[in-house]
Design an enzyme around this catalytic site. Structure first.
Site, PDB file in Angstrom:
ATOM      1  N   GLY A  92       0.797  -1.328   0.001  1.00 52.32           N
ATOM      2  CA  GLY A  92      -0.057  -0.025   0.036  1.00 52.32           C
ATOM      3  C   GLY A  92       0.912   1.352  -0.089  1.00 52.32           C
ATOM      4  O   GLY A  92       2.207   1.083  -0.370  1.00 52.32           O
ATOM      5  N   GLU A 151       3.695  10.326  -6.280  1.00 53.22           N
ATOM      6  CA  GLU A 151       3.099   9.200  -6.799  1.00 53.22           C
ATOM      7  C   GLU A 151       1.592   9.578  -7.344  1.00 53.22           C
ATOM      8  O   GLU A 151       0.572   9.683  -6.557  1.00 53.22           O
ATOM      9  CB  GLU A 151       3.087   8.000  -6.124  1.00 53.22           C
ATOM     10  N   CYS A 183       2.048   0.370  -8.572  1.00 57.41           N
ATOM     11  CA  CYS A 183       3.383   1.148  -7.997  1.00 57.41           C
ATOM     12  C   CYS A 183       4.436   0.985  -9.066  1.00 57.41           C
ATOM     13  O   CYS A 183       5.400   1.757  -8.869  1.00 57.41           O
ATOM     14  CB  CYS A 183       3.700   0.217  -6.780  1.00 57.41           C
ATOM     15  N   GLU A 218       5.611  -3.592   0.866  1.00 55.19           N
ATOM     16  CA  GLU A 218       5.725  -3.076  -0.337  1.00 55.19           C
ATOM     17  C   GLU A 218       5.023  -1.839  -0.650  1.00 55.19           C
ATOM     18  O   GLU A 218       3.874  -2.032  -0.651  1.00 55.19           O
ATOM     19  CB  GLU A 218       5.477  -4.472  -1.513  1.00 55.19           C
ATOM     20  N   LEU A 219       5.624  -0.685  -0.583  1.00 61.54           N
ATOM     21  CA  LEU A 219       5.107   0.597  -0.664  1.00 61.54           C
ATOM     22  C   LEU A 219       4.790   1.249  -1.836  1.00 61.54           C
ATOM     23  O   LEU A 219       4.829   0.845  -3.039  1.00 61.54           O
ATOM     24  CB  LEU A 219       5.683   1.323   0.619  1.00 61.54           C
TER      25      LEU A 219
END
Length: 491
Positions: free
Chosen positions: A238, A386, A292, A258-259
């Site tokens: 996230g 992002e 991502c 996992e960013l």
């Protein structure tokens, strides 16, 4: 339960929770409004303190039983789940289209990956083992023998995102079960039915109820589960800010995070520019850019910039935008109107600062038109943050060290793409770029589910892929035999 979730023609899908071996739908419920159809499409029970307490107690008691299930038995269940995912591919893809606005062609691709991921998890379950250690190589070890094996952690927590809720759940839950753990799943509020369907698919393939539980709800449910003392490992995918909150709630637990990402692709002067433009257009707007590693920035050598931009604009303009349930649609809606508005707002801000909005910059509800922003200033949000949406920024560069420095200046470091025929450039970029992975002659948006995936800096730590996740989901246990040697005992 899977048949109920995937029942055709149902206006609102019931997304049950799984608590203590029982599917439940009663209690306070939340509704998911489909971003394209703009009506409720699924309904899920929101976990409260009593459900959280029940899940914790059940997981604690169930962990020893799950650990005693042989790796062969776990592998066979995962293989059946792989076949079941393939058999329900179209129905699951339609569910993703309803809940998320994901084009059905992308949804089918995600379910294909679910089937692959379960198959890989099954193979890795069969490989779990240990070592015979060379203790007699040092004088104090002479006359002794030592072994290790990888034991299940016990209870794991999987917190999954909305953008790929089926496959990322398959990674987390599949690898955790392959390792011999019981797993608590916290589903994303935007995809409750898709998450319940994957859990139901595994249970119907033979996964014991003791091995999995599923809760729905918002951040408060996730925070309570992160703090639970029964949980040994947390796997979270996230936003970086949410990852910080997960770490604070977790305390002294093992984390796989996992960013976010702000993925860039470099197009060098020796590249096939037309092919690079085609690939970047296809992978920059897949799932409306909600990945991502989606192509957010493309840095093109100045000598080829105009040529690339022309090809890229033409390819992006040719994408079909519309109903995600239509197999011909390339770009559906984003997760909600707020997300689509971010694309519009950030492109407008870049234009005010001197950039050119070559394509898009508009939305219809939650559907953002594929947007291209050319030559934004280096401090524009479309460059530094992002966007997680249907927007690609295209920028020019002059020298390779310069563009590597521009990429490394950001806070994220998940994955990058590089188009070149020069092997020296490939090695230099692989060495110097601060990213977890580099894709050569492809964009940043490419992943194989059996290859390690993860980032550096604010993109997180740990690697997602069954083999590497199993290492995080297990602990090394050592056995020392004093006075017994496999190696000979003469000093």
């Amino acid at each position: 339960m899977l048949e109920t979730i995937l029942e055709p023609g149902v206006a609102v899908t019931r997304a049950a929770a799984l608590v203590g071996g029982r599917w439940i739908t009663e209690g306070e419920r939340s509704e998911r409004v489909g971003p394209f159809v703009r009506r409720p499409v699924s309904r899920a029970p929101v976990a409260g303190p009593s459900e959280i307490a029940a899940v914790r107690a059940y997981a604690r008691d169930a962990a020893p039983d799950v650990a005693r299930l042989s790796p062969a038995a776990r592998a066979e269940i995962l293989e059946r789940a792989s076949a079941a995912a393939a058999g329900n591919r179209d129905a699951l893809a339609r569910l993703l289209a309803l809940e998320l606005g994901k084009p059905v062609k992308d949804g089918r691709g995600e379910i294909d990956r679910v089937a692959d991921t379960f198959a890989v998890c099954a193979a890795e379950a069969r490989r779990i083992g240990g070592e015979t250690l060379p203790v007699a190589g040092w004088a104090r070890g002479v006359g002794n023998t030592a072994f290790t094996y990888r034991a299940p952690v016990g209870v794991t927590l999987a917190i999954t995102p909305f953008n790929a809720p089926a496959n990322l759940l398959a990674h987390k839950l599949g690898a955790s079960f392959a390792a011999g753990n019981t797993t608590i799943v916290k589903a994303p509020p935007q995809a409750p039915a898709a998450s319940a369907a994957i859990v139901a698919l595994l249970v119907e393939a033979g996964m014991p109820y003791e091995a999995v539980q599923l809760l729905h709800g918002g951040g408060e449910v996730g925070a309570a589960l992160c703090a639970a003392e029964e949980v040994g490992v947390i796997s979270f995918t996230g936003a970086a800010e949410t990852g910080d909150a997960v770490a604070r709630s977790a305390g002294a637990k093992r984390l796989v995070l996992e960013l976010g990402g702000n993925a860039a692709t470099i197009v060098c002067e020796d590249a096939d520019v037309a092919e690079a433009a085609r690939v970047c257009a296809r992978t920059g707007y897949t799932n409306s850019g909600q990945s991502c590693i989606s192509v957010q920035r493309v840095y093109v050598h100045r000598s080829r910039f105009a040529e690339f931009l022309e090809h890229f604009t033409s390819a992006a303009a040719a994408l079909t935008v519309g109903d995600p349930s239509d197999p011909g649609t390339d770009v559906g809606s984003m997760v909600d109107e707020h997300a689509a508005e971010r694309v519009v707002r950030w492109s407008a801000e870049a234009a005010e600062a001197g950039a050119r909005v070559v394509l898009g910059g508009t939305r219809d509800g939650a559907t953002a038109a594929p947007t291209i922003v050319a030559e934004p200033p280096p401090d524009a949000a479309v460059v530094t943050r992002e966007v997680f949406g249907a927007l690609v920024a295209v920028l020019a560069y002059d020298e390779m060290p310069e563009v590597i420095g521009r990429l490394n200046a950001g806070r994220f470091g998940l994955q990058a793409g590089l188009f070149t025929r020069d092997l020296d450039r490939v090695i230099t970029a692989w060495r110097d770029l601060e990213v977890g992975g580099l894709v050569v002659n492809g964009s940043s948006n490419f992943r194989l589910d059996h290859v390690p995936f993860g980032g550096v800096k604010d993109s997180g730590f740990g690697r997602e892929s069954p083999r590497w996740m199993i290492e995080d989901y297990t602990v090394v246990k050592t056995l020392l035999l004093r006075g017994t040697s496999l190696w000979g005992d003469r000093a």
